[in-house]
Each structure stands twice: as C-alpha cells, then as structure tokens.
Design an enzyme around this catalytic site. Structure first.
Site, PDB file in Angstrom:
ATOM      1  N   LYS A  41     -30.442  19.925 -36.555  1.00  0.00           N
ATOM      2  CA  LYS A  41     -30.685  19.340 -35.229  1.00  0.00           C
ATOM      3  C   LYS A  41     -30.869  17.826 -35.358  1.00  0.00           C
ATOM      4  O   LYS A  41     -31.076  17.308 -36.462  1.00  0.00           O
ATOM      5  CB  LYS A  41     -31.931  19.982 -34.613  1.00  0.00           C
ATOM      6  CG  LYS A  41     -33.220  19.738 -35.416  1.00  0.00           C
ATOM      7  CD  LYS A  41     -34.364  20.613 -34.931  1.00  0.00           C
ATOM      8  CE  LYS A  41     -35.620  20.350 -35.747  1.00  0.00           C
ATOM      9  NZ  LYS A  41     -36.713  21.302 -35.417  1.00  0.00           N
ATOM     10  N   ARG A 140     -45.236  26.936 -27.885  1.00  0.00           N
ATOM     11  CA  ARG A 140     -44.199  25.972 -27.508  1.00  0.00           C
ATOM     12  C   ARG A 140     -42.982  26.715 -26.950  1.00  0.00           C
ATOM     13  O   ARG A 140     -42.614  26.519 -25.814  1.00  0.00           O
ATOM     14  CB  ARG A 140     -43.842  25.149 -28.750  1.00  0.00           C
ATOM     15  CG  ARG A 140     -42.932  24.000 -28.522  1.00  0.00           C
ATOM     16  CD  ARG A 140     -42.688  23.198 -29.787  1.00  0.00           C
ATOM     17  NE  ARG A 140     -41.879  23.898 -30.772  1.00  0.00           N
ATOM     18  CZ  ARG A 140     -41.325  23.305 -31.834  1.00  0.00           C
ATOM     19  NH1 ARG A 140     -41.530  22.015 -32.051  1.00  0.00           N
ATOM     20  NH2 ARG A 140     -40.606  23.991 -32.689  1.00  0.00           N
ATOM     21  N   TYR A 262     -42.448 -13.547 -34.623  1.00  0.00           N
ATOM     22  CA  TYR A 262     -43.106 -13.464 -33.311  1.00  0.00           C
ATOM     23  C   TYR A 262     -44.615 -13.374 -33.478  1.00  0.00           C
ATOM     24  O   TYR A 262     -45.129 -12.658 -34.337  1.00  0.00           O
ATOM     25  CB  TYR A 262     -42.633 -12.217 -32.560  1.00  0.00           C
ATOM     26  CG  TYR A 262     -41.266 -12.360 -31.931  1.00  0.00           C
ATOM     27  CD1 TYR A 262     -41.021 -13.328 -30.957  1.00  0.00           C
ATOM     28  CD2 TYR A 262     -40.224 -11.522 -32.305  1.00  0.00           C
ATOM     29  CE1 TYR A 262     -39.776 -13.450 -30.365  1.00  0.00           C
ATOM     30  CE2 TYR A 262     -38.969 -11.623 -31.709  1.00  0.00           C
ATOM     31  CZ  TYR A 262     -38.754 -12.601 -30.739  1.00  0.00           C
ATOM     32  OH  TYR A 262     -37.521 -12.706 -30.165  1.00  0.00           O
ATOM     33  N   MET A 310     -36.523  -7.191 -33.063  1.00  0.00           N
ATOM     34  CA  MET A 310     -35.526  -6.193 -32.650  1.00  0.00           C
ATOM     35  C   MET A 310     -34.402  -6.061 -33.674  1.00  0.00           C
ATOM     36  O   MET A 310     -33.974  -4.953 -34.003  1.00  0.00           O
ATOM     37  CB  MET A 310     -34.937  -6.574 -31.288  1.00  0.00           C
ATOM     38  CG  MET A 310     -33.973  -5.526 -30.759  1.00  0.00           C
ATOM     39  SD  MET A 310     -33.216  -5.987 -29.199  1.00  0.00           S
ATOM     40  CE  MET A 310     -34.616  -5.879 -28.090  1.00  0.00           C
TER      41      MET A 310
HETATM   42  C1  LIG Z   1     -37.133  21.818 -36.687  1.00  0.00           C
HETATM   43  C2  LIG Z   1     -37.358  23.251 -36.925  1.00  0.00           C
HETATM   44  C3  LIG Z   1     -37.241  23.775 -38.225  1.00  0.00           C
HETATM   45  C4  LIG Z   1     -37.088  22.902 -39.456  1.00  0.00           C
HETATM   46  O1  LIG Z   1     -38.372  22.410 -39.795  1.00  0.00           O
HETATM   47  P1  LIG Z   1     -38.620  21.488 -41.083  1.00  0.00           P
HETATM   48  O2  LIG Z   1     -40.081  21.280 -41.064  1.00  0.00           O
HETATM   49  O3  LIG Z   1     -37.839  20.233 -40.847  1.00  0.00           O
HETATM   50  O4  LIG Z   1     -38.127  22.228 -42.260  1.00  0.00           O
HETATM   51  C5  LIG Z   1     -37.321  25.148 -38.378  1.00  0.00           C
HETATM   52  N1  LIG Z   1     -37.533  25.960 -37.319  1.00  0.00           N
HETATM   53  C6  LIG Z   1     -37.675  25.476 -36.062  1.00  0.00           C
HETATM   54  C7  LIG Z   1     -37.929  26.418 -34.943  1.00  0.00           C
HETATM   55  C8  LIG Z   1     -37.611  24.110 -35.822  1.00  0.00           C
HETATM   56  O5  LIG Z   1     -37.794  23.635 -34.585  1.00  0.00           O
END
Ligand SMILES: *Cc1c(COP(=O)(O)O)cnc(C)c1O
Length: 372
Positions: A41, A140, A262, A310
């Site tokens: 992701k 969540r 800055y 920046m």
């Molecule tokens: C992002 C995520 C992972 C990967 O987690 P890491 O800590 O980066 O290994 C696994 N399962 C879910 C549901 C996630 O959201």
C-alpha cells in the site's frame, strides 16, 4: 545512474530490490507453514509499488495487499494472474463490480460489505473470493467480535463467498512486552474457532517476531520489507533498502556569528564551511529535522544546520577536507548508517512516516538483478 541523468534532479533515491527481496525471503524463512505476503500500500511505502511488487513476485511472493481500490487497479496489470491482490479497505458501496472486473479481492470489514459482496455473487451467479476481517482491538476496521460470532452462527450467511482468510490486525506488535498482543491472539483464536476450516492471518512485520503462535496461515509484512526495524529496542535484522543522496547546489564559508536559513535558528560559533543541498520538506525531508538531521560523506557525519526549507537544507561540511564537496557533489541523507529509523527518531516520528513521505521529485534508481 549517470551524472547526466541525475542533472535535472535535486537528489537521487536508490532502492535496492535485492535487499528488499532478501528481506522478504528472510521473513518467509521464519515461517513453518504460513505464506509470507507483501503489503505494498501507499506505493510500497513510498518506494514504488509497480517496481517492488513484481520484484517480490519473482522472489516467490504470491499474496499482495494494498489499501485502496485504486492502488489495486494500478498494480494488477504488473502482476501475473496467480498473484492474489487484496484491498484492505474493502469495497465501497457500489464499487463491488470493479473488484471483479480487475481481479481484486476485497477485505470485507463490515456487514454491509459482506452483504453487498454476497449480493453481487448471487447476481452474477459466481462464487467470489474475499478476506473477512474481525476486529480484535484496533477498533478501526473489521467486524466486532459479536457481529463476527453472529455471522459465523447463522448458517448460509457466507453463501456465495469463497472465504480465503479471516484476518485481524495487531495494535502494538513492535512492543513485545505489551499485554495487548496476547489478548488479541486469544480473541483471534476464538474468532477462528467459530469458522472451522478457514485459514487465518494476523501478523504484520512486527507480529512475525512475536513467535510461531502469531503466524497462522498468512503473514502481512510491510515495513520490515523496506528495512524498518520490526522490534522496538532490538538490533534491526532487516537489510536497508533505501539510499538518498542530495545534490549540493552551493558551498560557502561563513564567519563566526553568521546565522543561516529561515528565522536564523542556527548561528555559527566558528568560521564554517557550509553546503546548500537541493532537498527540502516538499521532498518529504521532514521539517522537524531542522537543526536535528544529519548528512554523511565518506563516513563522516555532518550536521544539518538551521531550518529545513521547502526545497533546500543547509549542512555544515567543516569536518570534510576542503574541496571534497563542491557544487554538484552528493551528500548522503539516508543510507545504511543513517537508517530510516534513526532519521525517524531525530524527526520525532516512525520509520513508516519517513518512508511514505519520500517525495516524487527525486530521481529514482532501482538496483538489483531482479529487474524485469
Ligand atoms: C499496513 C498493514 C500491514 C503491514 O504492517 P507493517 O507494520 O508495515 O508490517 C498489515 N496489515 C494491515 C491490516 C495493515 O493495514
């Protein structure tokens, strides 16, 4: 990468696909029977999912996770058909057809998602694959334990669904002392027991290091693949994957008493040689590294001075031999000695954020024999 191809860019980000694949293999090797997936992701945590995922496929990985449907749509054509591509957020109402069209598998997180997926399966008269998430403590995503229990008890509720895995997600896996780990493990076992014969998936990167109990049938590492330390307060067993080299735009010598950048947050206590480097917070070089970041050249650590701008940072290069760094030269901002976790500690954040902040303005170079 040749100097010419770097010339339009302010920095070079090198991504070592061999190290990445070695990390995946080392995680897979820790598992007795479970398969090791890859979480790609957020553009593979900033490193480029369309490069990273095919490299991991060639290393043997067959299970991939993204967060959004759109990430899956982009990634699917880069992977062969036997790679499973799961979407963690599941199907939004009305988007179910997109999953089928693109060969993506949703993680079903709520009863409406389950029902919509079943309705589509019924409509097209086709059993559809899915992962079902049960919440064991994150609060969540996923079915609450009682919802899950009701679903499991109601016979026929999963009609039309080819349930690949039941999954859950750990809250504090990087902290091996946290009592939450055990509680979640027990909650997950209790849920799995209600659906006999269904495979389970619980562990993220850190969860793999909690031991065999946490592995079940599929583990889902992200961060560790990219070199982030999976266990807090322990030496990092993963190989570093990224190197960031910033280009020097200008050097100058300043007198004692001269302030830089800055808001003049740093003032030279002695005559100093300084270099302006073409990387700033717009490139994901976090502004919280102002007066805290470090650069490196020939193994010599060089402090970042003044505020991160920046597009630029300023580095004190007084410790380098004169003439070592000139205009156009490169200073390391991340490498095996300046690791993403060390940068994160200086910036007051976690390695995950350092990686996913990496900007789109860098020249990118993918290293490794696995390019295809
Ligand atoms: C992002 C995520 C992972 C990967 O987690 P890491 O800590 O980066 O290994 C696994 N399962 C879910 C549901 C996630 O959201």
């Amino acid at each position: 990468m040749s100097h010419d191809s770097l010339s339009p860019f302010g920095a070079l980000l090198s991504i070592d696909l061999d190290a990445l694949c070695a990390n995946w293999r080392s995680l897979q090797a820790k598992l007795a029977t479970a398969a090791c997936a890859a979480v790609v992701k957020a553009d593979a945590y900033g490193l480029g999912a369309t490069q990273v995922a095919p490299a991991l496929y060639r290393a043997g990985c067959r299970h991939f996770f993204v967060a959004h449907l759109n990430e899956g749509i982009v990634l699917r054509p880069t992977l062969p058909d036997d790679a499973m591509l799961y979407v963690l957020h599941g199907a939004h109402p009305g988007a179910e057809g997109e999953f089928v069209r693109h060969g993506l598998v949703p993680v079903l997180n709520s009863m409406p998602q389950v029902e919509a997926w079943q309705a589509l399966a019924c409509r097209i008269d086709h059993v559809l694959p899915a992962i079902l998430q049960v919440d064991t403590g994150m609060a969540r995503l996923g079915l609450a334990p009682d919802e899950f229990a009701r679903l499991a008890a109601a016979s026929g509720q999963l009609k039309g669904i080819d349930l690949k895995y039941v999954m859950s997600h750990l809250v504090s896996a990087e902290d091996q002392e946290s009592p939450v780990n055990r509680l979640q493990l027990e909650g997950f076992r209790a849920a799995l027991a209600k659906m006999p014969g269904v495979r389970g998936s619980l562990a993220n990167s850190s969860g793999i290091f909690l031991g065999d109990d946490y592995h079940f049938d599929l583990v889902r590492p992200g961060a560790a693949l990219y070199g982030v330390a999976p266990v807090a307060a322990q030496a990092n067993p993963m190989r570093p994957v990224v190197r960031l080299q910033g280009k020097v735009l200008q050097t100058r010598t300043i007198a004692a008493g001269t302030s830089v950048g800055y808001s003049h947050t740093w003032t030279a206590s002695r005559s100093s040689r300084i270099a302006t480097v073409a990387v700033g917070y717009a490139d994901g070089y976090l502004r919280s590294l102002s007066n805290r970041g470090v650069a490196c050249c020939d193994g010599i650590s060089l402090p970042l001075i003044g505020n991160v701008s920046m597009d630029t940072i300023i580095v004190d290069i007084s410790e380098l031999p004169e003439g070592r760094i000139v205009e156009g030269g490169l200073l390391d901002l991340a490498n095996p000695t300046i690791g993403v976790d060390a940068i994160a500690a200086r910036a007051g954040t976690i390695g995950y954020e350092v990686l996913t902040s990496l900007g789109q303005r860098y020249a990118r170079h993918y290293l490794g024999a696995v390019a295809g």
